[in-house]
Design an enzyme around this catalytic site. Structure first.
Site, PDB file in Angstrom:
ATOM      1  N   ALA A 121       0.966  -1.265  -0.140  1.00  0.00           N
ATOM      2  CA  ALA A 121      -0.019   0.020   0.139  1.00  0.00           C
ATOM      3  C   ALA A 121       0.955   1.206   0.057  1.00  0.00           C
ATOM      4  CB  ALA A 121      -0.787   0.093   1.323  1.00  0.00           C
ATOM      5  N   ARG A 123       0.887   3.915   1.599  1.00  0.00           N
ATOM      6  CA  ARG A 123       1.261   4.378   2.830  1.00  0.00           C
ATOM      7  C   ARG A 123       2.633   3.649   3.517  1.00  0.00           C
ATOM      8  NH1 ARG A 123      -3.307   1.440   3.518  1.00  0.00           N
ATOM      9  NH2 ARG A 123      -3.505  -0.320   5.042  1.00  0.00           N
ATOM     10  N   TYR A 124       2.945   2.559   2.985  1.00  0.00           N
ATOM     11  CA  TYR A 124       4.127   1.765   3.275  1.00  0.00           C
ATOM     12  C   TYR A 124       5.303   1.906   2.681  1.00  0.00           C
ATOM     13  CZ  TYR A 124       0.575  -0.430   6.117  1.00  0.00           C
ATOM     14  OH  TYR A 124      -0.567  -0.941   6.974  1.00  0.00           O
ATOM     15  N   ILE A 125       5.164   2.359   1.427  1.00  0.00           N
ATOM     16  CA  ILE A 125       6.328   2.555   0.691  1.00  0.00           C
ATOM     17  C   ILE A 125       6.760   4.057   0.301  1.00  0.00           C
ATOM     18  CG2 ILE A 125       5.889   0.262  -0.754  1.00  0.00           C
ATOM     19  CD1 ILE A 125       4.470   1.910  -2.890  1.00  0.00           C
TER      20      ILE A 125
END
Length: 883
Positions: A121, A123-125
């Site tokens: 997602a 928001r994680y990368i």
């Protein structure tokens, strides 16, 4: 129809409904929608190679750039200020950009183009601009701007990309009424092509895929409509029961590839035991084969029936002047390179203007301070007076300036601080002016030699960013795989001869052979007709079938021997023919065409065998000779439409097979085509030799492996193969190799004793390596020694390998060559040698394959019993049927 007429019709019918025409509205709205999708979503611009969403992502990343990573969710949110669509489409577009590993420096799980795994997602990368992107994509001074969709911000119309980015990344999109598919090309090759274009030289571009693989670019057609690129997985043989797929075709993933292999296995096209996916950073798919399945044929079958080979159709479509424009990759590169030259020119012109402006004010500042003009304003009481006093004070010193002094220049002089005036250093000021003059001269030189400057720019890009961007996809010309030759035949074919049916569902009838559902079958009936039809569950082909088999296209070696009666009471004829091409499901009459013709004798011979038969006539009238032998070797091979030779005009009682025969065809000539790394019988490449059924090929590799194989055209060859020739069993193999364990060079000579078995003839130590190998009868080698410090170099030594060592077993260590250190070993011309005389192949031949197309009759007088001893030797695989 007018509105008044509409209303009158409605009143007459008592209807209250109204009719609204939407033709014009539909036409306008659809055109607007189509134009929007083409221009604003699906197709990249030729100027910078970006689609609008990609351009807005790059602009947003530049807005946020501070050298550190940003969360992709943050970048996506920022991009929504410029892009009037949802966050999901922006995030997907950004992941695709990041996976191309050129413009975006990624951190975290960005997915895997090899396995097809999705990215984490947003928001994680995290991401930031790469150094390459900062170098070639941005320059606000030469960027044209426009208002964003809501008018709150400005965004670039096109980014000033000074590199053929579209060709490097590739692009794909589906719009309304058109699509685009621009394949990715190699970074270094694009730069080299740009340099060639600037030098006025011709260049050629072909794709290079991030998934590597092997590609045939023969029909690329410059990336235009109608072109095609065939891409194959890289498949190698680990052992006789295991294949390894180490690279996959572009556009596939390991998951889709494995699915296609399993599907082909379920359909019976190929036969595998199991499949194992060990892919991580590199692709590794292990395909395990059942015992007895040929690895070479399985490799070809994987190419023929699975996604191990895919065909990609490029289509070069870009946006130019707000219109779709179809263009080839060569023209794309020319335009991109020319655009880069113009951008470099604009950059230099802006830089020149800045340097000249800096030089102008530095000179004014020096005049102002050095001549103490600032004192002239001490008594002035108004601003106009100050400006006038400074202007008056400067006039005597401004003759050497490059432009006139403006009021803005004077205002800037008044803003100089007293502290700076007090610490003014005339020498430093002059040095600054001299440095600016040098920079101005340099920029003017670049502008005067713009092409050379542009070439240097591209070469710098190659030096700075080309490391690790070498070509991944191997370019090779493919040999077409004949699916009928490599398909697994796991279906049984049956025949009901009397009723005239053939098929795979007639399990109660006579079994013929194994076949596949893509095979054609050839059928002959007793009335002399022939038909070729596709394998099916049950097909009627004609009553009284005398022969049925799987049909091979362009087969010149299968020869049919036939004796038939022409009509009800006519004479009998003999003929030999091949069937190389036909029209499927068409009946061919192999007799003279008269009604009630019948076939007396028929045989199919896979290698052109010619048997001897005995003709027995019925007792009638004054016939003196009722029995004689006929040798098919005396009958020339002609076309299937030929009438044949007269056997007898009398009634035949029966025909008996007297003895089987040998092939009447030449030994098969086999060539090796180095371009496609395949054997062939079409004369392409280097002639290996003439082969009979028992002859084998000798293969030796650089890794010290040797084996003999039957020369099948489907054979795959390793890239380190160094010897490929016809194997002569009594001819020794000579080799010099370095033994890693003993750290010495050894000489050995051996014969191959195990046909078909792959064996190593050097030691298995990791440092052992083959130096030279020779299949000459009397090979000679030259040994060059290493020069030792303080000593003269030892003279070279010539070694007669035949005299140096006797023939021993393949596993023998051999004799030590020398104790001295060796620099190099090379083969010399072998000594003359006359091998044992053999019977020339020509003396054993009766007819050539090239005579298969004749149609004239031959003299029937040759149909007598004069078979030679040569033809009596050996057996035939052909099976005759007597009627």
């Amino acid at each position: 129809m007018s509105e008044e007429h509409d209303e009158s019709v409605q009143e007459e019918n008592g209807s209250q409904e109204t009719i609204t025409k939407v033709t014009g509205m539909y036409k306008d709205w659809f055109l607007d929608y189509a134009s929007y999708v083409i221009l604003e979503r699906a197709v990249p611009a030729i100027e910078d190679g970006f689609k609008p969403v990609q351009r807005r992502i790059m602009h947003s990343m530049k807005d946020l750039d501070d050298g550190r990573y940003n969360k992709v969710a943050n970048i996506v949110g920022h991009t929504m200020q410029y892009h009037p669509h949802g966050d999901a489409s922006i995030a997907d577009a950004m992941v695709q950009l990041g996976q191309k590993d050129l413009l975006i420096d990624t951190q975290g799980n960005w997915g895997n183009i090899l396995t097809g795994d999705r990215a984490a997602a947003s928001r994680y990368i995290e991401a930031r601009l790469s150094k390459f992107a900062l170098d070639v994509v941005y320059n606000p001074k030469i960027t044209e701007w426009q208002a964003s969709y809501d008018g709150r911000r400005r965004e670039p119309i096109n980014l000033p990309v000074m590199f053929p980015l579209l060709l490097a990344q590739g692009g794909e999109g589906i719009a309304v009424g058109l699509s685009t598919k621009i394949l990715p090309h190699n970074f270094i090759e694009l730069i080299d092509a740009s340099v060639k274009h600037l030098k006025g030289k011709r260049f050629t571009l072909v794709p290079d895929f991030p998934t590597a693989g092997i590609a045939d670019m023969t029909s690329y057609n410059d990336g235009l409509r109608g072109g095609k690129v065939r891409v194959r997985a890289r498949i190698s043989q680990r052992d006789k029961n295991t294949l390894v797929i180490s690279e996959i075709p572009f556009g596939t993933t390991t998951s889709t590839l494995i699915d296609s292999i399993l599907k082909a296995n379920d359909k019976g096209k190929i036969k595998i035991k199991r499949i194992e996916d060990n892919t991580a950073a590199e692709v590794e798919i292990l395909v395990y084969l059942p015992t007895g399945i040929s690895p070479d044929k399985t490799i070809d079958a994987l190419y023929a029936f699975t996604n191990c080979e895919v065909s990609i159709s490029p289509l070069g479509c870009v946006i130019e002047d707000n219109k779709p424009f179809f263009v080839g990759v060569t023209e794309m590169l020319r335009r991109s390179t020319d655009n880069t030259v113009q951008l470099l020119k604009q950059e230099l012109e802006i830089k020149l203007g800045e340097y000249e402006e800096q030089w102008h004010f530095a000179s004014l500042e020096r005049i102002f301070i050095e001549n103490r003009i600032y004192r002239d304003i001490e008594e002035e009481e108004t601003w106009e007076g100050v400006i006038s006093a400074i202007d008056k004070g400067l006039k005597p010193f401004t003759t050497n300036l490059k432009r006139a002094v403006t009021e803005d220049d004077i205002v800037r002089l008044t803003e100089i601080r007293i502290k700076r005036i007090s610490k003014f250093d005339i020498e430093k000021a002059q040095q600054k002016i001299d440095a600016l003059e040098a920079q101005i001269a340099e920029v003017k030189h670049h502008l005067a030699n713009l092409i050379d400057y542009s070439i240097a720019y591209f070469e710098r890009l190659k030096k700075d960013y080309g490391n690790g961007k070498e070509r991944k996809t191997e370019i090779r010309v493919f040999d077409d795989v004949d699916a009928t030759k490599v398909v697994i035949r796991n279906t049984k074919l049956y025949v009901n001869r009397e009723e005239g049916f053939v098929g795979t569902s007639l399990k109660r009838d006579e079994y013929v052979c194994d076949c596949s559902d893509i095979d054609d079958i050839i059928v002959f009936t007793q009335d002399g007709t022939m038909m070729v039809t596709k394998v099916d569950s049950k097909t009627f082909v004609g009553k009284n079938i005398i022969h049925v088999a799987v049909f091979k296209k362009k087969d010149k070696r299968t020869i049919y021997n036939m004796i038939y009666r022409d009509g009800k009471g006519g004479p009998s004829y003999v003929k030999r023919f091949a069937v190389t091409s036909i029209t499927r499901d068409r009946e061919y009459d192999l007799t003279n065409g008269n009604k009630n013709s019948v076939v007396w004798y028929f045989s199919a011979n896979p290698n052109g065998e010619a048997e001897v038969v005995t003709i027995l006539l019925r007792q009638a009238g004054s016939i003196k000779k009722l029995k004689w032998d006929l040798d098919f070797a005396d009958i020339l091979i002609k076309g299937r439409g030929s009438k044949g030779n007269l056997v007898t005009k009398y009634a035949i009682k029966r025909i008996e097979l007297k003895e089987k025969g040998v092939s009447t065809l030449k030994p098969r000539k086999i060539w090796f085509d180095d371009t496609v790394q395949r054997l062939n019988v079409d004369g392409r490449g280097e002639l290996i030799g003439e082969f009979r059924g028992e002859d084998r090929l000798l293969i030796i590799t650089q890794s010290g492996l040797v084996k003999t194989i039957i020369p099948e055209l489907t054979t795959h060859f390793d890239s380190d193969m160094i010897v490929l020739e016809k194997w002569i069993p009594k001819k020794p193999i000579s080799a010099i190799y370095y033994d890693g364990e003993k750290e010495r060079y050894y000489v050995k000579r051996f014969l191959i004793e195990n046909e078909g078995k792959e064996e190593s003839f050097i030691s298995d130590h990791s440092d052992s390596q083959l130096e030279i190998v020779s299949t000459d009868w009397k090979p000679m080698a030259d040994v060059e020694f290493t020069k030792e410090r303080g000593k003269d170099r030892k003279p070279n030594m010539e070694v007669n390998l035949e005299e140096f060592i006797a023939i021993k077993g393949i596993n023998a260590l051999g004799n030590q060559l020398t104790k001295d250190k060796i620099n190099q070993i090379s083969l010399l011309e072998p000594l003359p040698y006359e091998p044992p005389k053999q019977v020339p192949a020509d003396e054993l031949e009766v007819v050539d394959e090239e005579t298969l197309s004749g149609t004239d009759e031959i003299n029937s007088s040759k149909a007598s019993n004069n078979k030679s001893d040569d033809h009596n030797a050996g057996g035939s695989k052909g099976q005759g049927r007597l009627f």
